[in-house]
Enzyme design. Structure first.
Site, PDB file in Angstrom:
ATOM      1  N   HIS A 171       0.514  -1.312   0.324  1.00  0.00           N
ATOM      2  CA  HIS A 171       0.202  -0.377  -0.160  1.00  0.00           C
ATOM      3  C   HIS A 171       1.020   1.296   0.063  1.00  0.00           C
ATOM      4  O   HIS A 171       1.830   1.707   1.180  1.00  0.00           O
ATOM      5  CB  HIS A 171      -0.379  -0.015   1.006  1.00  0.00           C
ATOM      6  CG  HIS A 171      -1.806  -0.504   1.062  1.00  0.00           C
ATOM      7  ND1 HIS A 171      -3.027   0.085   1.442  1.00  0.00           N
ATOM      8  CD2 HIS A 171      -2.511  -1.977   0.782  1.00  0.00           C
ATOM      9  CE1 HIS A 171      -4.443  -0.635   1.459  1.00  0.00           C
ATOM     10  NE2 HIS A 171      -4.024  -1.939   0.746  1.00  0.00           N
TER      11      HIS A 171
ATOM     12  N   TYR B  13      -9.647   7.932   4.846  1.00  0.00           N
ATOM     13  CA  TYR B  13      -9.660   8.999   6.120  1.00  0.00           C
ATOM     14  C   TYR B  13     -10.122   9.664   6.083  1.00  0.00           C
ATOM     15  O   TYR B  13     -10.549  10.671   5.541  1.00  0.00           O
ATOM     16  CB  TYR B  13      -8.384   9.785   6.471  1.00  0.00           C
ATOM     17  CG  TYR B  13      -7.586   8.691   7.586  1.00  0.00           C
ATOM     18  CD1 TYR B  13      -7.325   8.329   7.777  1.00  0.00           C
ATOM     19  CD2 TYR B  13      -6.341   8.979   6.605  1.00  0.00           C
ATOM     20  CE1 TYR B  13      -6.391   7.266   8.805  1.00  0.00           C
ATOM     21  CE2 TYR B  13      -4.730   7.847   6.733  1.00  0.00           C
ATOM     22  CZ  TYR B  13      -5.083   7.090   8.095  1.00  0.00           C
ATOM     23  OH  TYR B  13      -4.117   5.989   8.122  1.00  0.00           O
TER      24      TYR B  13
ATOM     25  N   PRO C 188      -4.269   3.218  18.251  1.00  0.00           N
ATOM     26  CA  PRO C 188      -4.080   2.969  16.711  1.00  0.00           C
ATOM     27  C   PRO C 188      -4.442   3.924  15.591  1.00  0.00           C
ATOM     28  O   PRO C 188      -4.295   3.518  14.122  1.00  0.00           O
ATOM     29  CB  PRO C 188      -5.170   1.699  16.717  1.00  0.00           C
ATOM     30  CG  PRO C 188      -6.093   2.424  18.053  1.00  0.00           C
ATOM     31  CD  PRO C 188      -6.087   2.931  18.840  1.00  0.00           C
TER      32      PRO C 188
ATOM     33  N   LYS D 112       0.440   1.609  14.230  1.00  0.00           N
ATOM     34  CA  LYS D 112       1.827   1.898  15.065  1.00  0.00           C
ATOM     35  C   LYS D 112       1.830   0.645  15.590  1.00  0.00           C
ATOM     36  O   LYS D 112       3.137  -0.340  15.942  1.00  0.00           O
ATOM     37  CB  LYS D 112       2.625   2.803  15.436  1.00  0.00           C
ATOM     38  CG  LYS D 112       2.662   4.313  14.649  1.00  0.00           C
ATOM     39  CD  LYS D 112       3.673   4.087  13.583  1.00  0.00           C
ATOM     40  CE  LYS D 112       3.649   4.676  12.662  1.00  0.00           C
ATOM     41  NZ  LYS D 112       4.122   5.188  12.135  1.00  0.00           N
TER      42      LYS D 112
ATOM     43  N   TYR E  68       4.753   8.242   8.663  1.00  0.00           N
ATOM     44  CA  TYR E  68       3.932   7.097   8.463  1.00  0.00           C
ATOM     45  C   TYR E  68       4.400   5.729   8.477  1.00  0.00           C
ATOM     46  O   TYR E  68       3.744   4.554   9.021  1.00  0.00           O
ATOM     47  CB  TYR E  68       2.907   7.462   7.435  1.00  0.00           C
ATOM     48  CG  TYR E  68       1.742   7.068   7.983  1.00  0.00           C
ATOM     49  CD1 TYR E  68       0.813   7.320   7.835  1.00  0.00           C
ATOM     50  CD2 TYR E  68       1.078   6.718   5.895  1.00  0.00           C
ATOM     51  CE1 TYR E  68      -0.540   6.005   8.095  1.00  0.00           C
ATOM     52  CE2 TYR E  68       0.212   6.596   5.936  1.00  0.00           C
ATOM     53  CZ  TYR E  68      -0.463   6.522   6.461  1.00  0.00           C
ATOM     54  OH  TYR E  68      -2.148   5.485   6.379  1.00  0.00           O
TER      55      TYR E  68
HETATM   56  C1  LIG Z   1      -8.812  -2.500  16.413  1.00  0.00           C
HETATM   57  C2  LIG Z   1      -7.325  -2.590  16.295  1.00  0.00           C
HETATM   58  C3  LIG Z   1      -6.826  -2.357  15.451  1.00  0.00           C
HETATM   59  C4  LIG Z   1      -5.002  -2.416  15.129  1.00  0.00           C
HETATM   60  N1  LIG Z   1      -4.316  -1.974  14.011  1.00  0.00           N
HETATM   61  C5  LIG Z   1      -2.484  -2.282  13.978  1.00  0.00           C
HETATM   62  C6  LIG Z   1      -2.520  -1.743  12.356  1.00  0.00           C
HETATM   63  O1  LIG Z   1      -3.085  -1.817  11.390  1.00  0.00           O
HETATM   64  N2  LIG Z   1      -1.229  -2.212  12.828  1.00  0.00           N
HETATM   65  C7  LIG Z   1      -0.561  -1.578  14.099  1.00  0.00           C
HETATM   66  O2  LIG Z   1       1.236  -2.302  13.747  1.00  0.00           O
HETATM   67  N3  LIG Z   1      -1.144  -2.058  15.263  1.00  0.00           N
HETATM   68  C8  LIG Z   1      -2.350  -2.416  14.732  1.00  0.00           C
HETATM   69  N4  LIG Z   1      -3.087  -2.079  16.435  1.00  0.00           N
HETATM   70  C9  LIG Z   1      -2.777  -2.776  17.929  1.00  0.00           C
HETATM   71  C10 LIG Z   1      -2.135  -4.139  17.781  1.00  0.00           C
HETATM   72  O3  LIG Z   1      -2.215  -5.541  17.543  1.00  0.00           O
HETATM   73  C11 LIG Z   1      -0.920  -4.572  18.794  1.00  0.00           C
HETATM   74  O4  LIG Z   1      -0.426  -3.883  19.071  1.00  0.00           O
HETATM   75  C12 LIG Z   1      -0.184  -5.962  19.146  1.00  0.00           C
HETATM   76  O5  LIG Z   1      -1.426  -7.062  18.747  1.00  0.00           O
HETATM   77  C13 LIG Z   1       0.563  -5.837  19.676  1.00  0.00           C
HETATM   78  O6  LIG Z   1       1.268  -7.229  20.122  1.00  0.00           O
HETATM   79  P1  LIG Z   1       1.353  -7.694  21.171  1.00  0.00           P
HETATM   80  O7  LIG Z   1       1.905  -9.567  20.990  1.00  0.00           O
HETATM   81  O8  LIG Z   1       2.335  -7.020  22.424  1.00  0.00           O
HETATM   82  O9  LIG Z   1       0.218  -7.388  22.834  1.00  0.00           O
HETATM   83  P2  LIG Z   1      -1.373  -9.085  22.333  1.00  0.00           P
HETATM   84  O10 LIG Z   1      -1.547  -9.074  20.806  1.00  0.00           O
HETATM   85  O11 LIG Z   1      -2.136  -8.192  22.781  1.00  0.00           O
HETATM   86  O12 LIG Z   1      -0.826 -10.292  22.613  1.00  0.00           O
HETATM   87  C14 LIG Z   1      -0.648 -11.256  24.295  1.00  0.00           C
HETATM   88  C15 LIG Z   1      -1.185 -11.449  24.195  1.00  0.00           C
HETATM   89  O13 LIG Z   1      -0.693 -12.256  25.332  1.00  0.00           O
HETATM   90  C16 LIG Z   1      -1.926 -12.865  26.022  1.00  0.00           C
HETATM   91  N5  LIG Z   1      -2.140 -12.887  27.441  1.00  0.00           N
HETATM   92  C17 LIG Z   1      -2.943 -12.098  28.157  1.00  0.00           C
HETATM   93  N6  LIG Z   1      -2.371 -12.098  29.399  1.00  0.00           N
HETATM   94  C18 LIG Z   1      -2.345 -13.725  29.659  1.00  0.00           C
HETATM   95  C19 LIG Z   1      -1.726 -14.044  31.037  1.00  0.00           C
HETATM   96  N7  LIG Z   1      -2.393 -13.533  32.058  1.00  0.00           N
HETATM   97  N8  LIG Z   1      -1.619 -15.565  31.107  1.00  0.00           N
HETATM   98  C20 LIG Z   1      -1.124 -15.769  29.878  1.00  0.00           C
HETATM   99  N9  LIG Z   1      -1.300 -14.971  27.788  1.00  0.00           N
HETATM  100  C21 LIG Z   1      -1.391 -13.611  28.316  1.00  0.00           C
HETATM  101  C22 LIG Z   1      -3.073 -12.805  25.468  1.00  0.00           C
HETATM  102  O14 LIG Z   1      -3.783 -13.983  25.100  1.00  0.00           O
HETATM  103  C23 LIG Z   1      -2.311 -12.105  24.012  1.00  0.00           C
HETATM  104  O15 LIG Z   1      -2.206 -13.586  23.444  1.00  0.00           O
HETATM  105  C24 LIG Z   1      -4.099  -2.602  16.038  1.00  0.00           C
HETATM  106  C25 LIG Z   1      -5.083  -2.702  17.831  1.00  0.00           C
HETATM  107  C26 LIG Z   1      -6.763  -2.787  17.427  1.00  0.00           C
HETATM  108  C27 LIG Z   1      -7.182  -2.835  18.739  1.00  0.00           C
END
Ligand SMILES: Cc1cc2nc3c(=O)[nH]c(=O)nc-3n(C[C@H](O)[C@H](O)[C@H](O)COP(=O)(O)OP(=O)(O)OC[C@H]3O[C@@H](n4cnc5c(N)ncnc54)[C@H](O)[C@@H]3O)c2cc1C
Length: 392
Positions: free
Chosen positions: A81, A202, A294, A298, A389
């Site tokens: 994109h 947007y 979001p 990022k 971006y």
């Molecule tokens: C609607 C939406 C759209 C988004 N769009 C974008 C985008 O386009 N680009 C982008 O870069 N980011 C985007 N984000 C943000 C992105 O999804 C998150 O920043 C990303 O998932 C973070 O990854 P993580 O591994 O840190 O955490 P998570 O993906 O939240 O993973 C954490 C994991 O830990 C597990 N967990 C939690 N507590 C426990 C526990 N006590 N014991 C064991 N396991 C546990 C959870 O089940 C989960 O599987 C978006 C977020 C949302 C909500």
């Protein structure tokens, strides 16, 4: 392969809490460095690989994944994109950010596909993962599960998202948090409908922001700014499509492709950053270390890059007691994190004008349009936007 953690006498090198992008990138990179680790995930496997969230991967995250042999799926099936489109009361314009700034593009690859790839790679490398294993508590190298089980580890990596137990364990020890609430809520919608424009869209509107993010040929993500406290159940499919049509000004710009709403969730646009993402034997990455709204997509990118920074630091500490990488971890990550927050904050100001017709609302919206006009007409502004971006 590493020691199995269910052997009570064993101590693993790293216990990773959470199988999101951060935990799985970290797990793969630790195995590549010969570190035995175990991933503890509270959900079932199907829920982990079925959770749709992010989709936009910046070049830095793509490079990190491919350099470490984790990018085959996104290179094969991801979409490039290069543009984003802004709509408002004065019409629309498309910004080709791949021709500005560092001339970079995004790769659009659904987060659940990335997680599935990372999981397969982890298992192929001989990794040890336990699903449906919620962690209750973390204390000095001991991870206690809700089922009474226990894992002992030389280091614990907190990759359990922003409501996780590892963050709570760190802040309980005095780590400070900087936080901000944009006061904005999005209704995040996933629709069984192909994209309606070739780009991210947007839309600025006096009723509130609306966003369009292509995911695949058959699925599109939409966002609607809604009042804080909104119950997603109050938004029927019809109500969602009618509101999107109004705010995306389909009467002027053509209809949206519609379809069944697969998911609807309210997301409060909040941010926070832990001032030190770890200490001693507990180190955090991804949303656990800081939540970013979001609005500039990022979060997943920061999660990938932080995990890739943490992996060699943990490996060096385990292999020869060299803690320099861990000592430097905050300084290596935080400037990048704050740069992403700064842009995300600016983006939020651009997208969310006040709703209503009070003099203050009209003033706020005029500022919003002044920002948009600057972005439309100023090459310098476009260069800065493009760099921010696609950068992490
Ligand atoms: C609607 C939406 C759209 C988004 N769009 C974008 C985008 O386009 N680009 C982008 O870069 N980011 C985007 N984000 C943000 C992105 O999804 C998150 O920043 C990303 O998932 C973070 O990854 P993580 O591994 O840190 O955490 P998570 O993906 O939240 O993973 C954490 C994991 O830990 C597990 N967990 C939690 N507590 C426990 C526990 N006590 N014991 C064991 N396991 C546990 C959870 O089940 C989960 O599987 C978006 C977020 C949302 C909500």
């Amino acid at each position: 392969m590493g020691k199995r953690f269910d052997d009570a006498s064993a101590q693993v090198g790293v216990a990773i809490v959470g199988a999101g992008p951060a935990g799985l990138v970290l797990g793969n990179l630790l195995l590549d460095r010969g570190v035995d680790c175990v991933v503890l995930e509270r959900r079932e496997r199907a829920a982990v690989v079925g959770r749709a969230r992010a989709g936009f991967l910046a070049p830095g995250a793509v490079e990190t994944l491919t350099r470490n042999g984790l990018g085959d799926g996104l290179l094969e099936r991801g979409r490039t994109h290069r543009t984003c489109r802004f709509r408002g009361e004065h019409g629309e314009f498309t910004l080709d950010y791949s021709r500005a700034g560092r001339r970079e593009a995004h790769t659009v690859y659904p987060q659940q596909d990335l997680v599935r790839d990372l999981l397969s790679a982890f298992v192929e490398r001989g990794g040890d993962i336990r699903f449906a294993a919620p962690v209750r508590e973390v204390t000095r190298g001991t991870v206690r599960l809700h089922d009474g089980g226990e894992v002992r580890a030389r280091y614990v990596a907190g990759c359990d998202g922003h409501r996780g137990v590892t963050r709570a364990a760190l802040t309980a020890r005095g780590t400070r948090t900087a936080r901000w609430d944009h006061g904005v809520t999005w209704l995040a919608v996933l629709a069984a409908a192909g994209p309606s424009m070739p780009a991210v869209g947007y839309a600025l509107h006096e009723r509130g922001f609306a966003g369009h993010m292509a995911r695949t040929d058959t699925v599109t993500r939409y966002y609607l700014q809604v009042p804080r406290g909104t119950d997603p159940a109050d938004w029927s499919d019809d109500r969602i499509w009618t509101e999107l049509a109004t705010r995306m000004r389909t009467a002027e710009h053509g209809p949206l492709r519609t379809g069944a709403v697969l998911e609807r969730a309210a997301v409060d646009l909040r941010c926070d950053v832990l001032e030190r993402p770890g200490a001693d034997r507990l180190w955090l990455a991804g949303d656990a270390a800081g939540l970013i709204s979001p609005s500039a997509a990022k979060g997943a990118n920061l999660a990938v890059v932080q995990a890739a920074t943490l992996a060699p630091a943990l490996a060096a500490a385990l292999a020869h007691g060299d803690s320099k990488g861990l000592d430097r971890y905050a300084d290596d990550c935080l400037p990048r994190v704050w740069r992403a927050h700064e842009f995300s904050h600016w983006m939020s100001g651009l997208l969310h004008g006040p709703v209503g017709h009070t003099p203050e609302a009209r003033y706020g919206r005029a500022l919003q349009y002044a920002r948009l006009e600057s972005l439309r007409t100023s090459r310098a502004h476009q260069d800065h936007f493009a760099e921010s971006y696609t950068g992490i």
